[in-house]
Design a protein around this motif. Structure first.
Motif, PDB file in Angstrom:
ATOM      1  N   PHE A   1       0.816  -1.218   0.000  1.00 54.12           N
ATOM      2  CA  PHE A   1       0.000   0.000   0.000  1.00 54.12           C
ATOM      3  C   PHE A   1       0.850   1.270   0.000  1.00 54.12           C
ATOM      4  O   PHE A   1       0.320   2.368  -0.086  1.00 54.12           O
TER       5      PHE A   1
ATOM      6  N   ILE B   1      -5.090   4.089  -8.821  1.00 54.20           N
ATOM      7  CA  ILE B   1      -6.452   4.271  -8.327  1.00 54.20           C
ATOM      8  C   ILE B   1      -6.664   5.755  -8.024  1.00 54.20           C
ATOM      9  O   ILE B   1      -5.900   6.359  -7.270  1.00 54.20           O
TER      10      ILE B   1
ATOM     11  N   GLU C   1     -13.331  11.392  17.338  1.00 55.99           N
ATOM     12  CA  GLU C   1     -12.011  11.185  16.733  1.00 55.99           C
ATOM     13  C   GLU C   1     -11.847  12.093  15.514  1.00 55.99           C
ATOM     14  O   GLU C   1     -12.703  12.120  14.632  1.00 55.99           O
TER      15      GLU C   1
ATOM     16  N   MET D   1      -9.783  13.049  12.082  1.00 57.61           N
ATOM     17  CA  MET D   1      -8.958  12.318  11.103  1.00 57.61           C
ATOM     18  C   MET D   1      -8.770  13.160   9.847  1.00 57.61           C
ATOM     19  O   MET D   1      -9.648  13.958   9.494  1.00 57.61           O
TER      20      MET D   1
ATOM     21  N   ASP E   1     -11.108   8.497   4.429  1.00 53.42           N
ATOM     22  CA  ASP E   1     -10.398   8.580   5.699  1.00 53.42           C
ATOM     23  C   ASP E   1      -8.923   8.289   5.397  1.00 53.42           C
ATOM     24  O   ASP E   1      -8.577   7.191   4.950  1.00 53.42           O
TER      25      ASP E   1
ATOM     26  N   THR F   1      -6.420   8.310   7.564  1.00 53.86           N
ATOM     27  CA  THR F   1      -5.657   7.988   8.780  1.00 53.86           C
ATOM     28  C   THR F   1      -4.515   7.024   8.474  1.00 53.86           C
ATOM     29  O   THR F   1      -3.419   7.144   9.002  1.00 53.86           O
ATOM     30  N   SER F   2      -4.789   6.022   7.629  1.00 54.63           N
ATOM     31  CA  SER F   2      -3.740   5.078   7.244  1.00 54.63           C
ATOM     32  C   SER F   2      -3.967   4.723   5.784  1.00 54.63           C
ATOM     33  O   SER F   2      -5.017   5.023   5.222  1.00 54.63           O
ATOM     34  N   VAL F   3      -2.954   4.092   5.172  1.00 52.63           N
ATOM     35  CA  VAL F   3      -3.168   3.610   3.801  1.00 52.63           C
ATOM     36  C   VAL F   3      -3.557   2.142   3.866  1.00 52.63           C
ATOM     37  O   VAL F   3      -3.072   1.418   4.721  1.00 52.63           O
ATOM     38  N   PRO F   4      -4.421   1.669   2.978  1.00 47.76           N
ATOM     39  CA  PRO F   4      -5.096   2.439   1.933  1.00 47.76           C
ATOM     40  C   PRO F   4      -6.182   3.336   2.510  1.00 47.76           C
ATOM     41  O   PRO F   4      -6.719   3.052   3.588  1.00 47.76           O
ATOM     42  N   PRO F   5      -6.529   4.431   1.813  1.00 46.84           N
ATOM     43  CA  PRO F   5      -7.626   5.276   2.271  1.00 46.84           C
ATOM     44  C   PRO F   5      -8.933   4.499   2.283  1.00 46.84           C
ATOM     45  O   PRO F   5      -9.116   3.597   1.478  1.00 46.84           O
ATOM     46  N   VAL F   6      -9.801   4.845   3.229  1.00 43.56           N
ATOM     47  CA  VAL F   6     -11.097   4.152   3.334  1.00 43.56           C
ATOM     48  C   VAL F   6     -12.196   5.132   2.959  1.00 43.56           C
ATOM     49  O   VAL F   6     -12.280   6.222   3.539  1.00 43.56           O
ATOM     50  N   LEU F   7     -13.019   4.753   1.985  1.00 41.06           N
ATOM     51  CA  LEU F   7     -14.162   5.582   1.599  1.00 41.06           C
ATOM     52  C   LEU F   7     -15.272   5.363   2.631  1.00 41.06           C
ATOM     53  O   LEU F   7     -15.799   4.256   2.750  1.00 41.06           O
ATOM     54  N   ARG F   8     -15.591   6.404   3.384  1.00 38.94           N
ATOM     55  CA  ARG F   8     -16.596   6.242   4.439  1.00 38.94           C
ATOM     56  C   ARG F   8     -17.819   7.091   4.151  1.00 38.94           C
ATOM     57  O   ARG F   8     -17.725   8.194   3.620  1.00 38.94           O
ATOM     58  N   THR F   9     -18.967   6.539   4.489  1.00 45.65           N
ATOM     59  CA  THR F   9     -20.238   7.234   4.287  1.00 45.65           C
ATOM     60  C   THR F   9     -20.883   7.427   5.655  1.00 45.65           C
ATOM     61  O   THR F   9     -21.111   6.446   6.365  1.00 45.65           O
TER      62      THR F   9
END
Lengths: 250, 559
Positions: free
Chosen positions: A135, A149, A181, A183, A199, A201-209
């Motif tokens: 990553f 990506i 929290e 971020m 998000d 915060t770390s890799v890989p980025p997280v797509l959050r809804t």
């Protein structure tokens, strides 16, 4: 040129026809993209998917199917993933398996554009998406030259050198606070019912809804691009920048 | 002092016997994280199974490919995923729809790679989320109550790796662990753990070690880069030992080894680590604790990615924490799951010519390998003595139930060099029926401790659906013709059969709502990969596609 000479020239062309080379090239493409035992098998004779040899297919049908695929089946559209040269070759090869002798060497428009790279830029391309770096590779978040990506917005300006890349300011990264929290985040969309963000915060980025009532967003973040490029040394970063210069259109 | 019996029970540590069984719910792909596919429900039993009837039916409407997933049930709600990742929450007693989710059109992968195969083997449930992998290689979490997307993370780039993840993720404490396929492409396999709450990365463990890591020396040159080994199915978890168990895929390329194995290598142990192995990883860190390689230099595509059953059994007079693991060759290993020590093995198929036996310390004898430029018949086939559909284990009988196929393939090797993400199998391998047989599969019951086959029920075609065992001493599975049937777990006698209308390639489960036991089975036969190879072997047959869940129960009032 006299007519006789012209005819002679055509005959010579036929004798040294590129068709045979094309079929040979097509067989190589076929062996990696089509011939697996799950699919059409060696020489299109067996495997999980339908047999392709000696089916009476004409070249136009083959070209169309190869380019567009067959929807809702495992037969994909190769039109955007194979280069024009490979498409022509594989179509000619499958046509040859069907006894077509007057092979057309260019079977239509389309095909992935080929980007020719050399030296540092070519090395940079490999580093950009180097799977060994997991990553930590650039392509986890960036798409450039058809590789990677697209989490980040397209790269518009290529930094001058590794130092500039490390010092890069990332004003598009903001801060999301969720459940107490905070971020670093890349906002994707804000609608009445949902806030969508990456998000970081770390890799890989997280797509959050999330629901708008659950999150607070504010501009700016202590997040720095320098914190995510540690998988590369300066010489490697420099090569990657060469690649970006070759493929990023200002 | 007399101690009440219930108090004594409470003092006993949670044994494997309890951890392996499901009751009202069916919470994990393999039933529990011990992967037994065994239900403690016994309302449906050997004497009344003949009365089973459909209670409800659900058609997914997703008819692009087969329905191969194993449903999950929690608190009276059944969660089902279809081939193109439509997810449904259904009232498990009535079949009425609670919510549905449609995965959008996938991002592009590599044409001619795994992303073309439309399938999904199941969801996981944890932390109020339904979590699943996709064919464009995302891991997606939905809100269990509403079906709304909560997070989505890219496991890898499918247009680079040609890989994706289509098996049910494994829940391990606060994490969700996914394998992935890609071992048939030029790719280097791994397991990845994400935090269920946020989708953030917890750890990644590469099956093939990088230079400087132990095990890399078992690879020739830089062949480790595309060494395969993808752990493409679902693993198991032992909370007491805090170990995650997973089977890993074959070394790549499959049928030609001269580019990955140095000339003169002793092939009796540890070649191309950690492919074709069972591995035990620390659940918190993903660090390798032990490994056991079942097929050193796997040149036949007998990858060891299949399910790992955890059980406690008396072996040579001593209670042992063991695991039972079958690979594609049908060779089944019993290992000490704390240490990885080899205890015993048995070979399930009747037709097998790739080796002649296994030594007392678990090493293969008499390897019969493909040779470059020659076409030779090898049995079992790459479709497997068992395909990826699971076995089941009943603690009541102590038997392992296996759907075994008798197939061969004609392997012709080649020495093609790898291109990242493109198919890298180095051979052609058309599936063939072995000569002089009239039946090509059988459901077997094996005692894993003695390695004895206790009974066998032959079937004329092949069996590609998972097994379910229940406390009613029943074993369920389905066939490609569409029959869903129940066998007596002790004798193998067929007690009941129902024609569901389409072939079986998924799994069945059992659960209970308001005191009524249900048995649910997914139907619809696979059109690609193994499914299409099988269709090709029996051209006169109609192994019908479809995508329907059929749920059975005893008629109301008859119990």
């Amino acid at each position: 040129m006299t007519r006789a000479l012209l005819l002679f020239a055509f005959a010579a062309l036929a004798a040294f026809s590129p068709a045979q080379d094309l079929v040979k090239q097509g067989e190589a493409v076929f062996s990696k993209s089509c011939a697996t035992g799950y699919c059409h098998g060696a020489k299109g004779t067996n495997g999980g998917a339908p047999r392709l040899a000696a089916r009476g297919f004409d070249q136009a049908f083959i070209a169309n199917t190869v380019q567009r695929g067959i929807p809702s089946t495992a037969m994909p559209a190769f039109g955007t993933t194979l280069s024009r040269a490979d498409l022509n070759a594989v179509v000619a090869y499958v046509a040859s398996l069907n006894g077509v002798t007057n092979l057309i060497t260019n079977s239509g428009p389309g095909g992935a554009p080929a980007v020719k790279l050399s030296g540092d830029a070519a090395r940079g391309r490999d580093l950009f998406s180097d799977a060994v770096r997991s990553f930590g590779r650039c392509s986890t978040c960036h798409e450039a030259g058809g590789i990677g990506i697209a989490v980040a917005t397209p790269i518009a300006k290529v930094p001058a050198d590794a130092a500039a890349l490390k010092a890069l300011s990332t004003s598009q990264v903001s801060t999301v606070t969720l459940g107490g929290e905070s971020m670093p985040a890349l906002l994707v969309s804000k609608k009445a019912n949902t806030v969508v963000f990456y998000d970081l915060t770390s890799v890989p980025p997280v797509l959050r809804t999330e629901s708008p009532s659950a999150v607070q967003t504010r501009d700016g973040s202590p997040w720095r691009h320098a914190s995510v490029i540690g998988a590369y040394n300066d010489a490697e970063l420099s090569a990657i920048l060469s690649y970006l210069r070759a493929v990023v259109k200002p | 002092m007399r101690i009440p019996a219930f108090f004594l029970l409470a003092l006993l540590p949670l044994s494997a016997q309890d951890a392996g069984v499901t009751r009202n719910d069916w919470l994990h792909y393999g039933g529990t994280q011990f992967s037994w596919r065994y239900s403690a429900l016994d309302q449906v039993n050997t004497s009344n199974v003949k009365n089973l009837l459909p209670a409800w039916i659900f058609q997914t409407g997703d008819y692009t490919e087969y329905l191969g997933s194993t449903p999950i049930v929690a608190d009276g709600v059944l969660y089902l995923i279809s081939a193109s990742a439509r997810v449904f929450a259904l009232d498990a007693a009535k079949g009425t729809l609670i919510w549905q989710y449609r995965y959008p059109a996938p991002r592009p992968g590599i044409a001619g790679s795994h992303s073309d195969f439309i399938q999904n083997r199941g969801v996981a449930l944890t932390d109020g989320k339904i979590i699943f992998g996709t064919r464009d290689n995302f891991l997606v979490a939905l809100d269990q109550k509403t079906g709304k997307e909560m997070w989505k993370v890219s496991v890898d780039d499918p247009k680079q790796c040609g890989c994706n993840n289509l098996s049910a993720p494994l829940v391990v404490k606060d994490k969700i662990i996914v394998g992935g396929n890609g071992g048939d492409q030029a790719h280097r396999g791994y397991l990845t753990a994400f935090y269920a709450k946020t989708g953030r990365l917890a750890w990644r463990w590469y099956v093939v070690p990088a230079p400087g890591e132990k095990g890399n020396e078992t690879w020739k040159g830089d062949s480790w880069r595309f060494g395969g080994g993808s752990p493409w199915l679902t693993g198991s978890f032992d909370p007491d030992l805090n170990l995650v168990y997973w089977g890993t895929g074959n070394a790549a390329a499959d049928f030609y080894d001269a580019d990955r194995v140095a000339a003169g290598t002793n092939k009796s142990k540890d070649v191309n680590l950690y492919t074709a192995s069972v591995v035990a990883l620390d659940a918190d860190t993903g660090k390798l604790r032990w490994h056991f390689q079942e097929v050193p230099d796997d040149i036949w595509d007998y990858d060891s990615a299949y399910e790992v059953l955890l059980m406690d059994r008396q072996i040579r007079g001593q209670m042992r924490k063991v695991l039972v693991h079958m690979n594609k060759s049908g060779l089944t290993f019993v290992l000490d799951r704390a240490t990885g020590e080899f205890l015993s093995s048995f070979n399930v198929p009747e037709v097998s010519n790739w080796m002649t036996g296994v030594t007392e310390d678990g090493k293969l004898v008499g390897r019969n390998e493909p040779v470059l430029g020659k076409t030779q018949s090898f049995c079992p086939s790459t479709a497997g003595a068992k395909s990826w559909n699971s076995t089941a284990y009943s603690p009541r009988t102590g038997f392992l139930y296996t759907p075994t196929n008798e197939l061969c393939n004609d392997i012709t090797s080649n020495d093609t060099k790898p291109t990242e993400g493109r198919f890298f199998m180095n051979g052609d391998f058309p599936t063939k029926l072995p000569p002089n047989r009239t039946t090509y599969s059988h459901v077997d019951a094996w005692d894993p401790v003695t390695g004895k086959r206790m009974w066998s029920m032959p079937y004329k075609f092949v069996l590609l659906s998972s097994m379910l065992a229940t406390a009613g001493d029943l074993v369920f599975t389905g066939d490609p013709e569409g029959n869903f049937f129940a066998l007596d777990a002790r004798t193998g006698n067929k007690l009941w059969t129902f024609q569901t209308g389409a072939g079986h390639r998924g799994g069945s489960i059992s659960y209970s709502v308001n005191g009524r036991q249900y048995i649910a089975v997914t139907t619809g036969f696979q059109q690609t990969v193994v499914g299409s190879a099988i269709v090709g072997l029996f051209p006169e047959q109609s192994f019908r596609p479809g995508s329907t869940l059929v749920v059975f129960a005893l008629p109301e009032g008859s119990r």
